[in-house]
Enzyme design. Structure first.
Site, PDB file in Angstrom:
ATOM      1  N   LEU A 204       7.217   4.477  -1.660  1.00 44.30           N
ATOM      2  CA  LEU A 204       7.014   4.283  -0.221  1.00 44.30           C
ATOM      3  C   LEU A 204       5.607   4.665   0.229  1.00 44.30           C
ATOM      4  O   LEU A 204       5.218   4.345   1.354  1.00 44.30           O
ATOM      5  CB  LEU A 204       8.029   5.125   0.588  1.00 44.30           C
ATOM      6  CG  LEU A 204       9.417   4.517   0.809  1.00 44.30           C
ATOM      7  CD1 LEU A 204      10.162   4.282  -0.495  1.00 44.30           C
ATOM      8  CD2 LEU A 204      10.252   5.418   1.720  1.00 44.30           C
TER       9      LEU A 204
ATOM     10  N   TYR B  32      -2.862  -5.510   5.680  1.00 45.72           N
ATOM     11  CA  TYR B  32      -1.644  -4.771   5.303  1.00 45.72           C
ATOM     12  C   TYR B  32      -0.665  -5.692   4.577  1.00 45.72           C
ATOM     13  O   TYR B  32      -0.143  -5.347   3.513  1.00 45.72           O
ATOM     14  CB  TYR B  32      -0.995  -4.185   6.569  1.00 45.72           C
ATOM     15  CG  TYR B  32       0.384  -3.604   6.330  1.00 45.72           C
ATOM     16  CD1 TYR B  32       0.552  -2.406   5.641  1.00 45.72           C
ATOM     17  CD2 TYR B  32       1.525  -4.257   6.793  1.00 45.72           C
ATOM     18  CE1 TYR B  32       1.823  -1.878   5.423  1.00 45.72           C
ATOM     19  CE2 TYR B  32       2.794  -3.745   6.584  1.00 45.72           C
ATOM     20  CZ  TYR B  32       2.933  -2.551   5.892  1.00 45.72           C
ATOM     21  OH  TYR B  32       4.186  -2.035   5.670  1.00 45.72           O
TER      22      TYR B  32
HETATM   23  P1  NAD Z   1       4.953   6.549   7.034  1.00 47.68           P
HETATM   24  O1  NAD Z   1       3.496   6.411   7.326  1.00 47.68           O
HETATM   25  O2  NAD Z   1       5.763   7.414   7.909  1.00 47.68           O
HETATM   26  O3  NAD Z   1       5.155   7.022   5.517  1.00 47.68           O
HETATM   27  C1  NAD Z   1       4.217   6.783   4.507  1.00 47.68           C
HETATM   28  C2  NAD Z   1       3.979   8.105   3.788  1.00 47.68           C
HETATM   29  O4  NAD Z   1       3.063   7.882   2.713  1.00 47.68           O
HETATM   30  C3  NAD Z   1       3.363   9.170   4.698  1.00 47.68           C
HETATM   31  O5  NAD Z   1       4.144  10.345   4.645  1.00 47.68           O
HETATM   32  C4  NAD Z   1       1.973   9.417   4.102  1.00 47.68           C
HETATM   33  O6  NAD Z   1       1.561  10.774   4.237  1.00 47.68           O
HETATM   34  C5  NAD Z   1       2.198   8.999   2.661  1.00 47.68           C
HETATM   35  N1  NAD Z   1       0.965   8.578   1.977  1.00 47.68           N
HETATM   36  C6  NAD Z   1      -0.006   7.762   2.450  1.00 47.68           C
HETATM   37  N2  NAD Z   1      -0.970   7.620   1.538  1.00 47.68           N
HETATM   38  C7  NAD Z   1      -0.594   8.346   0.449  1.00 47.68           C
HETATM   39  C8  NAD Z   1      -1.181   8.602  -0.820  1.00 47.68           C
HETATM   40  N3  NAD Z   1      -2.367   8.080  -1.156  1.00 47.68           N
HETATM   41  N4  NAD Z   1      -0.519   9.399  -1.680  1.00 47.68           N
HETATM   42  C9  NAD Z   1       0.689   9.956  -1.352  1.00 47.68           C
HETATM   43  N5  NAD Z   1       1.281   9.761  -0.165  1.00 47.68           N
HETATM   44  C10 NAD Z   1       0.647   8.957   0.727  1.00 47.68           C
HETATM   45  O7  NAD Z   1       5.553   5.061   6.988  1.00 47.68           O
HETATM   46  P2  NAD Z   1       7.060   4.575   6.876  1.00 47.68           P
HETATM   47  O8  NAD Z   1       7.349   3.816   8.101  1.00 47.68           O
HETATM   48  O9  NAD Z   1       7.948   5.680   6.463  1.00 47.68           O
HETATM   49  O10 NAD Z   1       6.931   3.529   5.677  1.00 47.68           O
HETATM   50  C11 NAD Z   1       7.312   3.861   4.352  1.00 47.68           C
HETATM   51  C12 NAD Z   1       7.104   2.635   3.466  1.00 47.68           C
HETATM   52  O11 NAD Z   1       7.938   1.584   3.924  1.00 47.68           O
HETATM   53  C13 NAD Z   1       5.692   2.089   3.457  1.00 47.68           C
HETATM   54  O12 NAD Z   1       5.382   1.632   2.165  1.00 47.68           O
HETATM   55  C14 NAD Z   1       5.747   0.936   4.421  1.00 47.68           C
HETATM   56  O13 NAD Z   1       4.774  -0.048   4.124  1.00 47.68           O
HETATM   57  C15 NAD Z   1       7.145   0.430   4.163  1.00 47.68           C
HETATM   58  N6  NAD Z   1       7.703  -0.308   5.307  1.00 47.68           N
HETATM   59  C16 NAD Z   1       7.990   0.359   6.454  1.00 47.68           C
HETATM   60  C17 NAD Z   1       8.509  -0.351   7.526  1.00 47.68           C
HETATM   61  C18 NAD Z   1       8.857   0.311   8.837  1.00 47.68           C
HETATM   62  O14 NAD Z   1       9.244  -0.396   9.759  1.00 47.68           O
HETATM   63  N7  NAD Z   1       8.769   1.632   8.963  1.00 47.68           N
HETATM   64  C19 NAD Z   1       8.695  -1.734   7.428  1.00 47.68           C
HETATM   65  C20 NAD Z   1       8.362  -2.361   6.231  1.00 47.68           C
HETATM   66  C21 NAD Z   1       7.892  -1.636   5.176  1.00 47.68           C
END
Ligand code: NAD
Length: 314
Positions: free
Chosen positions: A71, A139
Site C-alpha cells: 500500500l 499518479y
Molecule cells: P495514505 O497516504 O493514507 O497511505 C499511504 C501510506 O504510505 C502512508 O502511511 C505513507 O506514510 C506511506 N508511505 C509513503 N511513501 C512511503 C515510502 N517511501 N515508504 C514507506 N511508506 C511510505 O493513502 P491510502 O488512502 O491509505 O492509500 C493506500 C494505498 O491504496 C495507496 O497505494 C493508494 O494508491 C491506494 N489506493 C487508495 C485509494 C483510496 O481511495 N484511499 C484508492 C485507490 C488506491
C-alpha cells in the site's frame, strides 16, 4: 497468516492491519511516516519505520512473511502533477524494490493496492478490468506501471500476484490535509464547520465511493483466494454518485445545508467512474455491504476528526 503491510500506517493500511490482527493473523507494518500515523494501529501490530524503496530494510521485514499487502505510495492525484518524479520514485520504484526483495527472501504472495484512476475517461460505464487503461495523471501512470511490474516480475520470479483497482475509499482515519484533500472528509468537515463546499466543474461528474470496511474485506479476500492470483480486480461500491448527489448526502448526514460554490474553471477529472464488480463477486465472493448514506453516518460517529464541538472550534 503472517503478513507485511507496506504503507500500513496510512488510512487503508491501519484499517487493514487492525482487521487482520482482530482475525488472528500476525501483522507487521512498514511505513516511512511521510503521511501515516502508527498511533491508530492495534497494539498487536508490529510497526517499523522505514522506506519501501530500501531493499535491505525490506529483507529484514520480509523474513517469515507469507503475504505482502503493498500500500505504500504517494496518493494525491493533483499533487502528482506537481511532483511526478517523486510519485514515480515511490510508487513505481517502491514496487520494483519490494518485488526484488520478495524474490530474494522467498515470499510469494503479494496484493497490490492499485487504483481505479488507471481507467481515466472511458466511453462506457461501469468500468471493467478488460478495458484499456487511459491514465490521466502521473499518479494513474505510476499505478498502471506498478501493475505491469507486479505481473511481469511476478511471472519471472514465480510470485502469486493480485492487483486490486480500488475506487474512492472513505471512512474513519482518512486525513484532511490543507491541500489535495479527499472530497468525502473535506465536504463533511466543511459542512459541520459552517463552511461552503467547492465543486470543481459542474458537479455532474460521478465517482464510486467505497466504505473502508468493504475495501478491507476485498483486500483480505484477495490474499486468501487462489483464483485471484494473476488477476486485476475492481474493488468499489458499484454505486455511481455525482458530486451534486454527494453534497445532498453530506447535508443529510450532517443535518446542515452548506452553501455550494461552483468553480467551473477548475478541472473536474474524469466525467464518470463507477466499478463493474462482476469479477470481484465471481473470484472473491466480494459484496459491498455499506451504502454511502450508512458509510457517512458511521464515519461521523467513529472518527474524532468530526467531533462537532472540535470542528466548530476550527
Ligand atoms: P495514505 O497516504 O493514507 O497511505 C499511504 C501510506 O504510505 C502512508 O502511511 C505513507 O506514510 C506511506 N508511505 C509513503 N511513501 C512511503 C515510502 N517511501 N515508504 C514507506 N511508506 C511510505 O493513502 P491510502 O488512502 O491509505 O492509500 C493506500 C494505498 O491504496 C495507496 O497505494 C493508494 O494508491 C491506494 N489506493 C487508495 C485509494 C483510496 O481511495 N484511499 C484508492 C485507490 C488506491
Amino acid at each position: 497468516m503472517r503478513t507485511l503491510i507496506t504503507g500500513g500506517a496510512g488510512f487503508l493500511g491501519v484499517a487493514l492491519a487492525n482487521y487482520l490482527v482482530a482475525n488472528g493473523h500476525a501483522v507487521r507494518v512498514l511505513d516511512d511516516l511521510s503521511v501515516g500515523d502508527p498511533a491508530r494501529l492495534d497494539g498487536r501490530v508490529l510497526f517499523s519505520r522505514g522506506d519501501v524503496r530500501n531493499v535491505p530494510t525490506l529483507w529484514t521485514h520480509l523474513q517469515d512473511v507469507e503475504c505482502v499487502f503493498h500500500l505504500a505510495a504517494r496518493v494525491a492525484v493533483s499533487e502528482s502533477i506537481l511532483y511526478p518524479q517523486e510519485y514515480n520514485d515511490v510508487n513505481v520504484g517502491g514496487t520494483v524494490a519490494l518485488l526484488a526483495a520478495m524474490r530474494d527472501v522467498g515470499v510469494r504472495r503479494v496484493v497490490l493496492a492499485s487504483s481505479a484512476t488507471v481507467y481515466g475517461e472511458q466511453p462506457t460505464q461501469p468500468v471493467h478490468e478488460g478495458m484499456r487503461p487511459n491514465p490521466g495523471s502521473p499518479y494513474a501512470v505510476t499505478k498502471i506501471a506498478a501493475e505491469h511490474y507486479l505481473f511481469t516480475l511476478g511471472k519471472l520470479y514465480g510470485l502469486e500476484a493480485v492487483a486490486l483497482r480500488i475506487f474512492n475509499a472513505y471512512g474513519p482515519g482518512q486525513r484532511i490535509p490543507p491541500s489535495h484533500a479527499p472530497v468525502v472528509p473535506l465536504f463533511l468537515k466543511r459542512a459541520l464547520g459552517g463552511g461552503s463546499l467547492v465543486i470543481h466543474g459542474d458537479g455532474r461528474q460521478s465517482r464510486d465511493f467505497v466504505y473502508v470496511d468493504d475495501a478491507v474485506a476485498g483486500m483480505a479476500a484477495a490474499s486468501m483466494t487462489a483464483a485471484a492470483v494473476g488477476q486485476i480486480i475492481n474493488i468499489g461500491s458499484g454505486e455511481e454518485t455525482s458530486l451534486r448527489d454527494l453534497v445532498r448526502r453530506v447535508a443529510a448526514a450532517t443535518g446542515r445545508e452548506p452553501a455550494v460554490l461552483n468553480n467551473a474553471s477548475q478541472g473536474a477529472g474524469v466525467s464518470r467512474l463507477v466499478a463493474d464488480l462482476a469479477r470481484a463477486r465471481y473470484l472473491l465472493g466480494y459484496e459491498p455491504r455499506t451504502s454511502l448514506q450508512d458509510g457517512l453516518r458511521q464515519l461521523l460517529a467513529k472518527d474524532p476528526q468530526f467531533d462537532r464541538t472540535r470542528v466548530l472550534a476550527g
